[in-house]
Design a protein around this motif. Structure first.
Motif, PDB file in Angstrom:
ATOM      1  N   HIS A  78       0.833  -1.196   0.000  1.00 23.46           N
ATOM      2  CA  HIS A  78       0.000   0.000   0.000  1.00 23.46           C
ATOM      3  C   HIS A  78       0.873   1.254   0.000  1.00 23.46           C
ATOM      4  N   SER A  79       1.849   1.298   0.876  1.00 20.35           N
ATOM      5  CA  SER A  79       2.727   2.461   0.965  1.00 20.35           C
ATOM      6  C   SER A  79       3.440   2.727  -0.356  1.00 20.35           C
ATOM      7  N   ALA A  80       3.841   1.662  -1.033  1.00 14.89           N
ATOM      8  CA  ALA A  80       4.567   1.824  -2.297  1.00 14.89           C
ATOM      9  C   ALA A  80       3.712   2.525  -3.340  1.00 14.89           C
ATOM     10  N   PHE A  81       2.437   2.180  -3.422  1.00 19.12           N
ATOM     11  CA  PHE A  81       1.552   2.845  -4.377  1.00 19.12           C
ATOM     12  C   PHE A  81       1.321   4.305  -3.991  1.00 19.12           C
ATOM     13  N   LEU A 125      -7.607  -0.083 -16.029  1.00 17.83           N
ATOM     14  CA  LEU A 125      -6.364  -0.545 -15.424  1.00 17.83           C
ATOM     15  C   LEU A 125      -5.110  -0.160 -16.197  1.00 17.83           C
ATOM     16  N   GLY A 126      -5.233   0.060 -17.500  1.00 16.73           N
ATOM     17  CA  GLY A 126      -4.028   0.175 -18.303  1.00 16.73           C
ATOM     18  C   GLY A 126      -3.318  -1.171 -18.342  1.00 16.73           C
ATOM     19  N   LYS A 127      -2.022  -1.158 -18.518  1.00 18.76           N
ATOM     20  CA  LYS A 127      -1.260  -2.404 -18.494  1.00 18.76           C
ATOM     21  C   LYS A 127      -1.047  -2.858 -17.049  1.00 18.76           C
ATOM     22  N   VAL A 128      -1.263  -4.139 -16.818  1.00 20.94           N
ATOM     23  CA  VAL A 128      -1.048  -4.726 -15.494  1.00 20.94           C
ATOM     24  C   VAL A 128       0.290  -5.461 -15.504  1.00 20.94           C
ATOM     25  N   LYS A 129       1.133  -5.143 -14.554  1.00 22.81           N
ATOM     26  CA  LYS A 129       2.453  -5.778 -14.460  1.00 22.81           C
ATOM     27  C   LYS A 129       2.364  -7.060 -13.629  1.00 22.81           C
ATOM     28  N   LEU A 130       2.862  -8.159 -14.184  1.00 20.49           N
ATOM     29  CA  LEU A 130       2.948  -9.418 -13.448  1.00 20.49           C
ATOM     30  C   LEU A 130       4.278  -9.461 -12.712  1.00 20.49           C
ATOM     31  N   LEU A 131       4.217  -9.458 -11.389  1.00 20.94           N
ATOM     32  CA  LEU A 131       5.416  -9.537 -10.569  1.00 20.94           C
ATOM     33  C   LEU A 131       5.676 -10.981 -10.163  1.00 20.94           C
ATOM     34  N   ASP A 143       9.008  -3.046  -2.592  1.00 21.72           N
ATOM     35  CA  ASP A 143      10.165  -2.603  -3.369  1.00 21.72           C
ATOM     36  C   ASP A 143       9.923  -2.805  -4.863  1.00 21.72           C
ATOM     37  N   ALA A 144       9.281  -3.927  -5.209  1.00 22.56           N
ATOM     38  CA  ALA A 144       9.003  -4.207  -6.622  1.00 22.56           C
ATOM     39  C   ALA A 144       8.031  -3.186  -7.203  1.00 22.56           C
ATOM     40  N   VAL A 145       7.036  -2.803  -6.420  1.00 22.12           N
ATOM     41  CA  VAL A 145       6.094  -1.775  -6.877  1.00 22.12           C
ATOM     42  C   VAL A 145       6.803  -0.431  -7.020  1.00 22.12           C
ATOM     43  N   ARG A 146       7.651  -0.093  -6.056  1.00 24.03           N
ATOM     44  CA  ARG A 146       8.399   1.162  -6.145  1.00 24.03           C
ATOM     45  C   ARG A 146       9.296   1.181  -7.383  1.00 24.03           C
ATOM     46  N   GLY A 147       9.788   0.002  -7.759  1.00 29.77           N
ATOM     47  CA  GLY A 147      10.649  -0.092  -8.929  1.00 29.77           C
ATOM     48  C   GLY A 147       9.932   0.251 -10.226  1.00 29.77           C
ATOM     49  N   GLY A 150       5.768   4.370 -10.278  1.00 31.62           N
ATOM     50  CA  GLY A 150       4.446   4.956 -10.432  1.00 31.62           C
ATOM     51  C   GLY A 150       3.816   4.785 -11.795  1.00 31.62           C
ATOM     52  N   LYS A 151       4.408   3.969 -12.658  1.00 29.50           N
ATOM     53  CA  LYS A 151       3.923   3.848 -14.027  1.00 29.50           C
ATOM     54  C   LYS A 151       2.760   2.873 -14.187  1.00 29.50           C
ATOM     55  N   ARG A 152       2.453   2.107 -13.162  1.00 27.34           N
ATOM     56  CA  ARG A 152       1.341   1.159 -13.245  1.00 27.34           C
ATOM     57  C   ARG A 152       0.375   1.371 -12.080  1.00 27.34           C
ATOM     58  N   SER A 153      -0.919   1.309 -12.372  1.00 26.76           N
ATOM     59  CA  SER A 153      -1.923   1.425 -11.313  1.00 26.76           C
ATOM     60  C   SER A 153      -2.293   0.058 -10.750  1.00 26.76           C
ATOM     61  N   ALA A 154      -1.826  -1.010 -11.399  1.00 28.47           N
ATOM     62  CA  ALA A 154      -2.184  -2.358 -10.963  1.00 28.47           C
ATOM     63  C   ALA A 154      -1.038  -3.319 -11.209  1.00 28.47           C
ATOM     64  N   VAL A 155      -0.869  -4.223 -10.264  1.00 30.15           N
ATOM     65  CA  VAL A 155       0.100  -5.308 -10.430  1.00 30.15           C
ATOM     66  C   VAL A 155      -0.572  -6.617 -10.046  1.00 30.15           C
ATOM     67  N   MET A 156      -0.021  -7.696 -10.567  1.00 30.63           N
ATOM     68  CA  MET A 156      -0.457  -9.035 -10.202  1.00 30.63           C
ATOM     69  C   MET A 156       0.702  -9.749  -9.535  1.00 30.63           C
ATOM     70  N   LEU A 157       0.523 -10.148  -8.298  1.00 27.89           N
ATOM     71  CA  LEU A 157       1.538 -10.925  -7.588  1.00 27.89           C
ATOM     72  C   LEU A 157       1.364 -12.388  -7.973  1.00 27.89           C
ATOM     73  N   ALA A 158       2.351 -12.959  -8.636  1.00 23.35           N
ATOM     74  CA  ALA A 158       2.239 -14.338  -9.118  1.00 23.35           C
ATOM     75  C   ALA A 158       1.914 -15.291  -7.975  1.00 23.35           C
ATOM     76  N   ASN A 159       0.977 -16.204  -8.224  1.00 26.67           N
ATOM     77  CA  ASN A 159       0.570 -17.226  -7.261  1.00 26.67           C
ATOM     78  C   ASN A 159       0.026 -16.631  -5.966  1.00 26.67           C
ATOM     79  N   HIS A 160      -0.467 -15.394  -6.027  1.00 28.36           N
ATOM     80  CA  HIS A 160      -0.878 -14.710  -4.808  1.00 28.36           C
ATOM     81  C   HIS A 160      -2.154 -13.896  -5.022  1.00 28.36           C
ATOM     82  N   GLY A 161      -2.086 -12.807  -5.798  1.00 29.23           N
ATOM     83  CA  GLY A 161      -3.288 -12.022  -6.018  1.00 29.23           C
ATOM     84  C   GLY A 161      -3.010 -10.639  -6.577  1.00 29.23           C
ATOM     85  N   PRO A 162      -4.065  -9.969  -7.072  1.00 28.77           N
ATOM     86  CA  PRO A 162      -3.918  -8.641  -7.674  1.00 28.77           C
ATOM     87  C   PRO A 162      -3.889  -7.531  -6.636  1.00 28.77           C
TER      88      PRO A 162
END
Length: 215
Positions: A78-81, A125-131, A143-147, A150-162
């Motif tokens: 949350h903080s990273a976003f 969503l724009g493009k969703v990044k799969l982490l 850290d991965a979100v901070r990396g 700010g270019k993505r509003s959404a990420v998908m954590l593999a084997n975990h959740g959006p």
């Protein structure tokens, strides 16, 4: 919106997500920016179906916990976003089945996780990044979100959740539901030569609705 109204809205929308099976048990977490620049966050180990407005974790504008229970152990997400996207007014994280299933597929695109099956995920969503996979609660997720700077509003954590950031709680919840719906469609159509949107159609949507699309 007052602090009390925001608390009630967060709990109402979280329960709606829970009641419709979009996250189960004590999974998922939700947060929102308050009018004074602080945050309200769902506590650790709580169920979306039974959040208590009065027990939400309350942070001041300096990031200090000033009231409520201890926050989710995935606070770093949350903080990273919030730290990298000035437009973020809320963040939602779910353990939604179809998006998790799609994250396990070998042909899921890490840079553009959702196939262009309908216009709505592109618009919201724009493009969703799969982490990659991280242990639950690992600060490296943040850290991965901070990396992404700010270019993505959404990420998908593999084997975990959006995880989705939106301008407010309602927008974030609507967007994460669209993510899950699109992943569900992708799983339903897997192995079928479905007609996805063309590159030209995608670009028309990006242009018309001013979607964040470039890397």
């Amino acid at each position: 919106m007052s602090d009390t109204q925001l608390r009630e809205q967060m709990c109402l929308l979280a329960k709606s997500l829970f009641d419709r099976g979009l996250t189960g048990g004590s999974t998922g977490n939700i947060s929102a920016r308050t009018d004074d620049g602080g945050l309200l966050v769902s506590p650790t180990g709580t169920s979306f179906g039974r959040l208590d407005p009065g027990r939400l974790s309350r942070f001041d504008a300096k990031g200090v916990l000033i009231a409520g229970d201890q926050p989710t152990k995935e606070m770093s997400l949350h903080s990273a976003f919030y730290d990298t996207r000035s437009s973020a007014g809320a963040v939602v994280h779910l353990h939604a089945c179809h998006s998790v299933a799609w994250s396990m597929m070998p042909d899921a695109d890490p840079d553009n996780f959702l196939p262009p099956l309908t216009p709505y995920a592109i618009m919201k969503l724009g493009k969703v990044k799969l982490l990659p996979f991280f242990m639950p609660g690992d600060p490296a997720m943040g850290d991965a979100v901070r990396g992404l700077a700010g270019k993505r509003s959404a990420v998908m954590l593999a084997n975990h959740g959006p995880v989705v950031a939106g301008k407010d709680v309602e927008a974030a919840c609507n967007a994460i539901e669209e993510l899950e719906d699109t992943a569900r469609l992708a799983m339903m159509m897997r192995g079928i030569p479905a007609r996805a949107l063309t590159d030209a159609q995608v670009q028309d949507l990006v242009t018309k609705f001013d979607v964040e699309w470039d890397d």
